[in-house]
Design an enzyme around this catalytic site. Sequence first.
Site, PDB file in Angstrom:
ATOM      1  N   THR A 114      17.595  13.427   5.229  1.00  0.00           N
ATOM      2  CA  THR A 114      17.447  13.486   3.781  1.00  0.00           C
ATOM      3  C   THR A 114      18.687  13.987   3.040  1.00  0.00           C
ATOM      4  O   THR A 114      19.426  14.851   3.522  1.00  0.00           O
ATOM      5  CB  THR A 114      16.244  14.373   3.401  1.00  0.00           C
ATOM      6  OG1 THR A 114      16.191  14.500   1.977  1.00  0.00           O
ATOM      7  CG2 THR A 114      16.379  15.760   3.993  1.00  0.00           C
ATOM      8  N   ARG A 166      25.437   8.164  -3.527  1.00  0.00           N
ATOM      9  CA  ARG A 166      25.340   7.617  -2.179  1.00  0.00           C
ATOM     10  C   ARG A 166      26.356   6.514  -1.882  1.00  0.00           C
ATOM     11  O   ARG A 166      26.817   6.387  -0.756  1.00  0.00           O
ATOM     12  CB  ARG A 166      23.921   7.086  -1.945  1.00  0.00           C
ATOM     13  CG  ARG A 166      22.889   8.183  -1.829  1.00  0.00           C
ATOM     14  CD  ARG A 166      21.501   7.611  -1.678  1.00  0.00           C
ATOM     15  NE  ARG A 166      20.515   8.681  -1.512  1.00  0.00           N
ATOM     16  CZ  ARG A 166      19.216   8.473  -1.410  1.00  0.00           C
ATOM     17  NH1 ARG A 166      18.728   7.248  -1.484  1.00  0.00           N
ATOM     18  NH2 ARG A 166      18.383   9.487  -1.254  1.00  0.00           N
ATOM     19  N   ARG A 213      21.197   3.496  -6.937  1.00  0.00           N
ATOM     20  CA  ARG A 213      20.026   4.316  -7.248  1.00  0.00           C
ATOM     21  C   ARG A 213      20.342   5.802  -7.108  1.00  0.00           C
ATOM     22  O   ARG A 213      20.869   6.233  -6.085  1.00  0.00           O
ATOM     23  CB  ARG A 213      18.861   3.949  -6.323  1.00  0.00           C
ATOM     24  CG  ARG A 213      17.633   4.831  -6.514  1.00  0.00           C
ATOM     25  CD  ARG A 213      16.491   4.376  -5.633  1.00  0.00           C
ATOM     26  NE  ARG A 213      16.710   4.652  -4.229  1.00  0.00           N
ATOM     27  CZ  ARG A 213      16.417   5.796  -3.624  1.00  0.00           C
ATOM     28  NH1 ARG A 213      15.926   6.809  -4.329  1.00  0.00           N
ATOM     29  NH2 ARG A 213      16.620   5.946  -2.332  1.00  0.00           N
ATOM     30  N   SER A 273       0.813  -1.221   0.000  1.00  0.00           N
ATOM     31  CA  SER A 273       0.000   0.000   0.000  1.00  0.00           C
ATOM     32  C   SER A 273       0.844   1.268   0.000  1.00  0.00           C
ATOM     33  O   SER A 273       0.473   2.267   0.613  1.00  0.00           O
ATOM     34  CB  SER A 273      -0.931  -0.001   1.227  1.00  0.00           C
ATOM     35  OG  SER A 273      -0.176  -0.063   2.431  1.00  0.00           O
ATOM     36  N   ALA A 307       3.331   4.006  -2.604  1.00  0.00           N
ATOM     37  CA  ALA A 307       3.049   4.829  -3.782  1.00  0.00           C
ATOM     38  C   ALA A 307       2.758   3.979  -5.017  1.00  0.00           C
ATOM     39  O   ALA A 307       1.872   4.305  -5.808  1.00  0.00           O
ATOM     40  CB  ALA A 307       4.230   5.759  -4.058  1.00  0.00           C
ATOM     41  N   ALA A 308       3.503   2.885  -5.199  1.00  0.00           N
ATOM     42  CA  ALA A 308       3.288   2.033  -6.369  1.00  0.00           C
ATOM     43  C   ALA A 308       1.916   1.375  -6.328  1.00  0.00           C
ATOM     44  O   ALA A 308       1.121   1.475  -7.278  1.00  0.00           O
ATOM     45  CB  ALA A 308       4.385   0.971  -6.458  1.00  0.00           C
ATOM     46  N   GLU A 333      19.819  17.084  -5.344  1.00  0.00           N
ATOM     47  CA  GLU A 333      20.370  16.058  -4.473  1.00  0.00           C
ATOM     48  C   GLU A 333      21.594  15.430  -5.129  1.00  0.00           C
ATOM     49  O   GLU A 333      21.892  15.679  -6.301  1.00  0.00           O
ATOM     50  CB  GLU A 333      19.308  14.994  -4.158  1.00  0.00           C
ATOM     51  CG  GLU A 333      18.140  15.558  -3.374  1.00  0.00           C
ATOM     52  CD  GLU A 333      17.061  14.542  -3.072  1.00  0.00           C
ATOM     53  OE1 GLU A 333      16.268  14.794  -2.150  1.00  0.00           O
ATOM     54  OE2 GLU A 333      16.991  13.500  -3.758  1.00  0.00           O
TER      55      GLU A 333
END
Length: 530
Positions: free
Chosen positions: A255, A286, A382, A16, A18-19, A117
């Site tokens: 963040t 990252r 990513r 449940s 965002a996807a 970012e």
Amino acid sequence: MTLSSDYSCDVLIIGSGAAGLSLALRLADRHQVTVLSKGPISEGATFYAQGGIAAVFDEADSIESHVEDTLIAGDGLCDREAVSFIASNARHCVQWLIDNGMLFDETSAGEYHLTREGGHSHRRILHSADATGRAVETTLVSQVLSHPAITVIERCNAVDLIVSDKIGLPGERRVVGAYIWNRKREKVETCRARTVVLATGGAAKVYQYTTNPDVASGDGIAMAWRAGCRVANLEFNQFHPTCLYHPEARNFLLTEALRGEGAQLKRPDGTRFMPDFDERAELAPRDIVARAIDHEMKRLGVECMYLDISHKPADFIRSHFPTIAEKLQTLGIDLTKEPIPIVPAAHYTCGGVIVDRHGRTDLNGLYAIGEVSYTGLHGANRLASNSLLECLVYGWSAAEDIAEQLQHVAAVEKLPAWDESRVDDSDERVVIQHNWHELRLFMWDYVGIVRTTRRLERALRRINLLQKEIDEYYANFRISNNLLELRNLVQVAELMVRCAMARKESRGLHFTLDYPQQLEEARPTILSPG
């Protein structure tokens, strides 16, 4: 054989975030949709995502630039066609979210405030302060709960997929539903569906230290593997460089946007170290930042490094990062005046279940979207804020394909009921807890930021022993939430280690002291069941 049909729908969506929720909304005007949520509907990685959504909304930016930034961060292992597909469809999918009520931060001129970012060459991150995920999830949940064609079942775990050939149905092999563990009723129920979608997120809970909520236990990856689907690139586990180091908030994420707005990484003595490792300093991808932090901690023999944005005006900090400032204040840390203690923590599973451009897996009728899947977008690492974007784009592309496919798929009438006739209640739940802690500890020690072949071999031996214990336990005792999650995590841990052992090089998030160089040709690591 006892037949059962506790729930029935056209499309069962397991997850449940965002996807799953964006897919549900896109399908619900034409089909009956059931959303299965392991916890409360809003509990999941989406809710805790701070940064934002990467998409080209600035005229000075370009889709080509977004593609190139993603390819660079992915360290040669991204699928260029997949990256182009997602970047090209970013804007209209984000616009769909806006049309459904999502409010992104704007400038005084009424344009979207875009932040930058690590790894991005332009400001292209749409955000809602520093709590974008919460805003996305809240927006989608409100729409889902008010839609008459969507049924939400909370506090239920998917146990396993039900596949046609396993229950003696003729014709092509396809998924026909799932067994689900209803924690409120303490009962395994059946849900028959013409299509099943895995939107279960990643598997970062396999590690001792993680930014993820408790539900991120690799369920979809493990279920798909048991059903016969291939997986890929599970050696690439992204460790977020900056997780708060504090005993009362072990999984609080700081963040990437903090560094995007000028925060600096420092040693305990206050000196910066990122310029020593990469010319992009704090804005390096990252994997580079996480390894630099890990290196300095081990070199100095200290428990943490520090993130410092106190050189910026206090009003600027509070207005851009209100959620973080408030959380830190409750822990006695003033973001505007002092550096924040940080450590890297497991954050994102870059590999997953292999899917095509529509989210289709190897099994007919089964889709996988979001972090559970391997699309080719993330490669060996990513790029920040591409994850929520991938959820939205595949929520759209999967919906288009599912709507087309459902015209040709009939539902089965009944499914075999779950058989509990030969199991007992367990009086040794301490065994599950012990195995749980052992798994997460040795995965952190042996399959962490820096690896060796010997460490991976040790991890695999322990995983094999745990699997035998868990299989025996699963066969003899009634299931529970912890048993289901442990069973899935051990399965995914095995796949992670096998992928890592197969990669004889260091690339992106996979760094091994035994093979520190990159191979000339970059290839994904693919595992096939059987």
